[in-house]
Design an enzyme around this catalytic site. Structure first.
Site, mmCIF file in Angstrom:
data_model
loop_
_atom_site.group_PDB
_atom_site.id
_atom_site.type_symbol
_atom_site.label_atom_id
_atom_site.label_comp_id
_atom_site.label_asym_id
_atom_site.label_seq_id
_atom_site.Cartn_x
_atom_site.Cartn_y
_atom_site.Cartn_z
ATOM 1 N N CYS A 1 39.907 41.900 35.725
ATOM 2 C CA CYS A 1 39.562 43.248 36.678
ATOM 3 C C CYS A 1 41.008 43.512 37.366
ATOM 4 O O CYS A 1 41.986 43.449 36.480
ATOM 5 C CB CYS A 1 38.568 42.915 37.791
ATOM 6 N N MET A 2 40.889 44.203 38.387
ATOM 7 C CA MET A 2 42.150 44.683 38.960
ATOM 8 C C MET A 2 43.295 43.605 38.999
ATOM 9 O O MET A 2 44.394 43.858 39.115
ATOM 10 C CB MET A 2 42.029 45.414 40.268
#
Length: 514
Positions: free
Chosen positions: A30-31
């Site tokens: 993810c981020m």
């Protein structure tokens, strides 16, 4: 060392500590986190992973998550995938090789298997509730869209600044097209990801969702009203794609194989499209409008009180995994209003964490281990990456996590108060927080006012988190337990050698209670 070599070295350091390639069942990111599906969690060496220089922390959830930070994770993940493929290709028939702790008591294969099965069952029982699994699916749909939301949001902010200043008038239309193109078609991407997540054909989900943004729907009436392109937005696209998946699966069961390639896609788009046009677009449009109206009403009337609750309870929501329910709400608000007014308030939770960590730093002057962790994690904390501070400092200590939430509550109340006065502070994208959110800020009273209010909220969050933690974050017992030196005494080293004493890298002991 070249950047590519550094990223590969990080991946190479991580792989054996998670049990090797044979123990890895899935890889995603993810981020900020490398998310791994693992066959056997008992093979993971948590403390050794935390000691890897690029690793900010680890989170054991439905997937094993290694916090690397924004930017780094996107570069390390491909290198990690290559290493896993290379290792599996080199030893295709080998089983997952455990990396035993030499200090641990030897276990038989049966005992090790039973231990791993017990851990896996306990974790599944804890995390695999139907509601949490549903929220994770929703997150899996929207999280891949975040990089585009960020990029287009920053371009939109730059374009707005140039328009207000009257600069580069020949370029601003092109910037507007870049910033708006993705948002104009976001329903298609949501439909594609939804079908993929729910086990359908992604392109069929995208095709059905594309109906929502097609200009020709303006010529269609439903429930006595003309439809408008984009009506229902991402929520309509989500519903349309889920429906398409179920229609497709029904067709796969009943349509003869010889006709499947022709009949199934046609019926999927036809049936789902008709329901979308004459039902879902109207219903989802009403729901989307209600979400926007409620968010405006909440901050216009609740103001500081609403900000207090949102900023104070966001971190507990994150810990429970319930924050994922906010992702489609943020996206709907961005689609409707151009920005989400909720994200800047929720970002104050990170400010409270930073203030609390600074207070812990001053309250534990003798604990070199925790102070080093704080010094290394604070820069990321200021930029909105809070996992190292949460999992490495405040949460293990217990009470400082609560006082950090108090800081977030005060920061949220500050921003909410100005919303009540009519100064809306919003973000044109989701994902970033802290100082990293500044380029994405937008509002209804000019960029200068918006930046000032958000910066004020951060300062209030820092200060409130610091004060609450410094004065109320430690009981006498907790302070006595942790305000001790983690370094070996010189006489001890001279008598026994450094190997017998806890060195500088000794991890902080986690208390059994607060």
């Amino acid at each position: 060392m070249a950047t590519e070599d550094k990223n590969r070295a990080t991946a190479a350091a991580i792989l054996p500590l998670v049990g090797g390639a044979a123990n890895v069942s899935s890889i995603a990111h993810c981020m900020t986190r490398l998310r791994l599906g693992l066959h056997d969690r008992s093979l993971v060496q948590d403390e050794a992973l935390k000691a890897v220089p690029a690793v900010m922390g680890v989170v054991d959830d439905d997937t094993y998550q290694i916090v690397l930070g924004p930017g780094t994770v996107a570069r390390v993940t491909p290198e990690f995938e290559k290493l896993v493929e290379e290792e599996k290709a080199a030893a295709p028939a080998s089983a997952p090789a455990p990396a035993p702790d030499p200090a641990a008591t030897p276990l038989t294969a049966e005992e090790l298997a039973a231990q791993g099965a017990e851990m896996k069952a306990a974790r599944k029982a804890k995390n695999a509730t139907p509601f949490k699994l549903f929220l994770r699916r929703i997150a899996n749909i929207f999280v891949p869209l975040i990089p585009a939301l960020i990029g287009c949001g920053i371009i939109a902010g730059l374009n707005g600044l140039l328009v207000n200043l009257g600069w580069l008038t020949s370029v601003t239309p092109a910037l507007a097209a870049m910033a708006s193109g993705f948002m104009a078609l976001i329903a298609v991407f949501v439909g594609f990801n939804t079908a993929k997540e729910f086990g359908g054909t992604p392109i069929l989900g995208g095709a059905v969702a594309a109906i929502i943004v097609f200009p020709g729907v303006a010529n269609i009436e439903a429930f006595g009203q003309k439809l408008s392109p984009g009506q229902g937005g991402v929520l309509g696209a989500l519903g349309a794609a889920v429906l398409a998946v179920y229609v497709e699966k029904w067709c796969r069961r009943w349509v003869p194989e010889a006709l499947d390639v022709l009949v199934t896609p046609t019926l999927t788009v036809l049936i789902s499209g008709m329901v979308t046009i004459f039902g879902l677009m109207y219903v989802a449009g009403e729901v989307s409008t209600a979400i926007g109206t409620f968010a405006d009403w909440l901050l216009s009337n609740g103001g500081a009180g609403a900000g207090l609750v949102l900023g104070g309870f966001f971190l507990p929501l994150v810990m429970l995994g319930l924050h994922q329910a906010l992702i489609p709400i943020h996206t709907t608000l961005i689609e409707q209003q151009g920005y989400t007014v909720l994200l800047p308030i929720l970002a104050m939770a990170g400010a409270g964490q930073v203030g609390a960590a600074i207070a812990v730093f001053f309250r534990l002057p003798r604990n070199e281990s925790i102070r080093r962790t704080i010094k290394s994690a604070l820069p990321a904390g200021f930029l909105g990456v809070g996992e190292p501070l949460i999992y490495g400092v405040s949460l293990p200590l217990g009470r400082p996590f609560i006082t950090a939430c108090v800081g977030g509550a005060f920061g949220g109340a500050f921003v909410g108060f100005f919303n009540q006065l009519g100064d809306a502070v919003g973000s044109t994208a989701i994902g970033p927080s802290g100082w990293a959110l500044f380029p994405l800020l937008d509002g209804n009273h000019g960029l200068g006012s918006t930046i000032a209010i958000y910066a004020g909220g951060l300062l209030v969050g820092y200060l409130a988190g610091f004060v609450a933690t410094y004065f109320f974050g430690f009981s006498k017992d907790l302070l006595a337990e942790f305000n001790v030196s983690q370094e070996p005494a010189a006489s001890t080293i001279a008598a026994t050698g450094p190997a017998t004493a806890g060195g500088p890298g000794t991890p902080a002991k986690e208390p059994a209670g607060v």
